[in-house]
Enzyme design. Sequence first.
Site, PDB file in Angstrom:
ATOM      1  N   PHE A 138     -10.453  14.580  28.555  1.00 39.55           N
ATOM      2  CA  PHE A 138     -10.828  13.285  29.258  1.00 39.55           C
ATOM      3  C   PHE A 138      -9.562  12.561  29.318  1.00 39.55           C
ATOM      4  CE2 PHE A 138     -10.625   8.639  28.584  1.00 39.55           C
ATOM      5  CZ  PHE A 138     -11.756   8.216  30.723  1.00 39.55           C
ATOM      6  N   ASN A 147      -6.050  11.006  26.935  1.00 41.33           N
ATOM      7  CA  ASN A 147      -5.249  10.957  25.367  1.00 41.33           C
ATOM      8  C   ASN A 147      -6.150   9.533  24.949  1.00 41.33           C
ATOM      9  OD1 ASN A 147      -4.128  13.209  25.151  1.00 41.33           O
ATOM     10  ND2 ASN A 147      -1.987  12.293  25.950  1.00 41.33           N
ATOM     11  N   VAL A 148      -6.488   9.153  23.363  1.00 40.57           N
ATOM     12  CA  VAL A 148      -6.472   7.864  23.528  1.00 40.57           C
ATOM     13  C   VAL A 148      -5.279   7.529  22.192  1.00 40.57           C
ATOM     14  CG1 VAL A 148      -8.339   6.746  21.076  1.00 40.57           C
ATOM     15  CG2 VAL A 148      -9.012   8.212  22.573  1.00 40.57           C
ATOM     16  N   ASP A 162     -24.203  13.882  23.226  1.00 41.17           N
ATOM     17  CA  ASP A 162     -23.625  13.706  22.140  1.00 41.17           C
ATOM     18  C   ASP A 162     -23.819  13.427  20.821  1.00 41.17           C
ATOM     19  OD1 ASP A 162     -21.601  16.256  22.075  1.00 41.17           O
ATOM     20  OD2 ASP A 162     -20.499  14.959  23.041  1.00 41.17           O
TER      21      ASP A 162
END
Length: 848
Positions: free
Chosen positions: A514, A516-517, A627
């Site tokens: 998705f 970066n966090v 998930d």
Amino acid sequence: MAILLFLLFSRTIATVSAFIATTPAKSDSFTPPDNYLIDCGSSSQTTLPDRRIFSSDSASSQYLQYHGREIAVVDLSADVPLPIYKSAKVFNCEATYSFRVTKTGWHWVRLHFFPIGNNEFKLQETKFTVVAMDTLVLLHKHSPNGLEMQEYLMNVTSERLNLRFCGKKDSPAFVNAIEVVSAPDMVITDSSSALFPVGKKIEGMTKYSYQKMYRLNVGGVTIGPGNDTLGRTWNSDEKFLKPPSAAKNISITPNVVTYLEGGSPLIAPPTVYASAMVMGTSNTIAPNFNVTWQFDLDKSFPYLIRLHFCDIVSKALNELYFNVYIGGKIAVSALDLSSITNGLSVAYYHDVFVEPPMISNPFFVQVGPLNAPMGTKNAILNGLEILRINNSVNSLDGEFGADGRSATGPGRGTVAAVGFAMMFGAFAGLGAMAVKWQKRPQDWQKKNSFSSWLLPLHAGDASFLASSKRTSLGSKKSAFYASTQGLGRYLSFAELQDATKNWDSNSVIGIGGFGNVYLGVLEDGTKVAVKRGNPQSEQGINEFQTELQMLSKLRHRHLVSLIGYCDENSEMILVYEFMEHGPLRDHLYGKNLPTVSWKQRLEICIGAARGLHYLHTGSATAIIHRDVKTTNILLDENFTAKMADFGLSKDVGMGEAHVSTAVKGSFGYLDPEYFRKQQLTDKSDVYSFGVVLLEVLCARSAIDPTLPREQVNLAEWAMQWKRKGLLDKIIDPNLVGKINPESMNKYAEAAEKCLAEYGVDRPTMGDVLWNLEYALQLQDQGKPEEGGGSGGSGGGSALANAAPLAPAIDNRPVMTPAQASQNPAEVQAIEDHSGTAMFAQYGNLNGR
Ligand SMILES: *[C@@H]1O[C@H](CO)[C@@H](O)[C@H](O)[C@H]1NC(C)=O
Ligand SMILES: *[C@@H]1O[C@H](CO)[C@@H](O)[C@H](O)[C@H]1NC(C)=O
Ligand SMILES: *[C@@H]1O[C@H](CO)[C@@H](O)[C@H](O)[C@H]1NC(C)=O
Ligand SMILES: *[C@@H]1O[C@H](CO)[C@@H](O)[C@H](O)[C@H]1NC(C)=O
Ligand SMILES: *[C@@H]1O[C@H](CO)[C@@H](O)[C@H](O)[C@H]1NC(C)=O
Ligand SMILES: *[C@@H]1O[C@H](CO)[C@@H](O)[C@H](O)[C@H]1NC(C)=O
């Protein structure tokens, strides 16, 4: 007529806003302590139309130190806009003008050139260098090939300001007029913000020298020196607009413009702020384009870009949010003038420091609408200054310093000199000079008709506006708030930039498909996890939207909660509560973190089960997580487990038959029945949760390809041992001898049921929860004690909680696959789907 109405309206607002720490544009005049105006080569003083008086520069000039033959050239018939250009002084060896400085600090130096035709010199062809204060190169082998005025701003720290004209026999220097005038301290403040990294504070701006490249009264007419508070010229921006039809000029009467406390008309007169360019079609259907100004800049210098803003377009506060781009990069994101100025028609300026790598030629300054569901779609700019900053060898022209050093380093002198000579020709033609009498092309409005270039840009945004039918301000706001219900607060891009230290790579706590966090710290000190989507990822966009939808309706102690979001500038950013201890997996294996006790593991599993149980039964429609895995179970500072990552979640309302059946999930956790039949039910989550239970017990990953074949898949392998009654042989060595056998049995039983081949044979999450609670009690007390409620993770009996809720799930019809023919080969293994890698660097985090 619309403009008239608007004018009246903005005037009332401005009157009101005057109460808020602003001051009207009163006569904030500045009397320069030093004010030298010299008409070189003239035998008498010259008065300009703006009433400034230039004194004569006769042979016995008190300012000129010159040992050559003094030559004045005069052409009284020259077709020049000002009489000072009718005469010039020519020097065929070095000449220095020296001015006594009564007050050190900022000084304007303006040099006027016009190569007057004469019999002796070809002034159009001569090239010469001008050096200020012995070290600052103003012009390097420059050839004024037309009328030009070069303006500099320098911080003079000595008591004399010398201007050295380096003339030679075969290449004389000349000058028509010189201005040396004190400027107030405030013209340059010591700090500015960087273009890259965006907004980074830059100090030391007062140590630089500046040359004006462009100074524009955007949306207005040219303001001459006589009408500026500091004798500056502000040119009309018309010829820099690309295309002009993208913009529309607006204006108000200058006397309603107010200044912030500490602000001053000396920065820019009210007339600059009283006119502006806004988006050409801001009030048509879906404006989504930038207003663009194009400039020529020498790429080898840093620049200070000063943007002048004054909201003369809004009818109320907090209506206008827009972006500012410099050199194609975002310079100010979601500029909200209202929050800065607390009023309309209040002057405000913003400095941006741009270093050479960010300079391109042509160079663009753009303002454009904010791609966010708030405010009106418009953007504004009232004034613009582009100032060149001296390079490392203290030159404002070319690469060489006054001492011959090259800015591009030693040893490259000759090569660079050739390069420079070539570049030089180009520079002379750049038109970087103020040519204020130049007529704008008469046909500018005819070029670039709207329809031809605007239409494709409209397309992208049409759906958004169509869906929220915004006709008036009121409905706009309500649409905005309605759409954000449950989504936490809207965080501005700028706010998140601050929180993450401008997306500092050291703040990254996870990397996933998705994006970066980042670990962020909001202004109030709250730690948050900021998930910034990668706009390139198609998967990302879908998951972002799914997650946003899901989280908007969910709130539970065992679900990671959303704090806010930002979708400005097509960004996809979700901001969550920060989970101090990261993913469960890291506490099981691979990270050398302290061992988690069996009791604590049970509590974590119970928490996660509660979260899933809530997902399945807690809202009107069941939500299947899809998930479930140990990297999507996050632990907060108290090791409370929370389910995270709803990017794949499916909303399966009772009445809804359509459920996409593309098999998604992570290998090793995937329900075999779902895989085979492509029928997604809540029991698929139960299966995955069974794998999680085994992972917690055995402290190994669901799939470990490095192991012998029969051991690769944890679920298969562990179930073989379970059937042999020997499951305790493969448990986490750290747990050996520490688990009450009865607790172990209950737990293993629950895991086995979860992993049943067919969904119908699997328990509901409510049942699983009950069994885990039971296992916890067995561990605590060594013997079963129903309804004891000693579970550390939530109080209250699981029995009581689970029983009434469970039936709701059991009766749920099995989903019909919408695309039953879908090829199972389309399984999307998303092993690294955010979670796994999301906190991959969590270990490092502790070390910092
Ligand atoms: C001029 O430069 C000096 C030395 O760097 C500095 O101390 C001073 O503050 C500057 N003057 C102004 C008006 O900024
Ligand atoms: C100053 O502005 C006034 C009014 O706009 C105009 O008439 C006048 O020519 C301007 N003066 C100069 C010196 O530009
Ligand atoms: C816009 O500019 C044109 C041309 O300079 C001028 O005639 C017109 O008055 C301006 N409009 C406003 C609203 O200032
Ligand atoms: C505005 O310009 C910036 C920078 O050049 C660009 O990234 C952005 O996409 C443009 N916006 C629109 C709506 O064209
Ligand atoms: C401009 O010149 C000053 C004085 O020599 C120097 O300190 C400064 O670093 C120069 N500016 C840049 C951007 O190199
Ligand atoms: C952790 O527990 C402490 C003490 O009970 C409490 O004050 C704190 O708010 C808890 N933290 C979280 C994130 O719930």
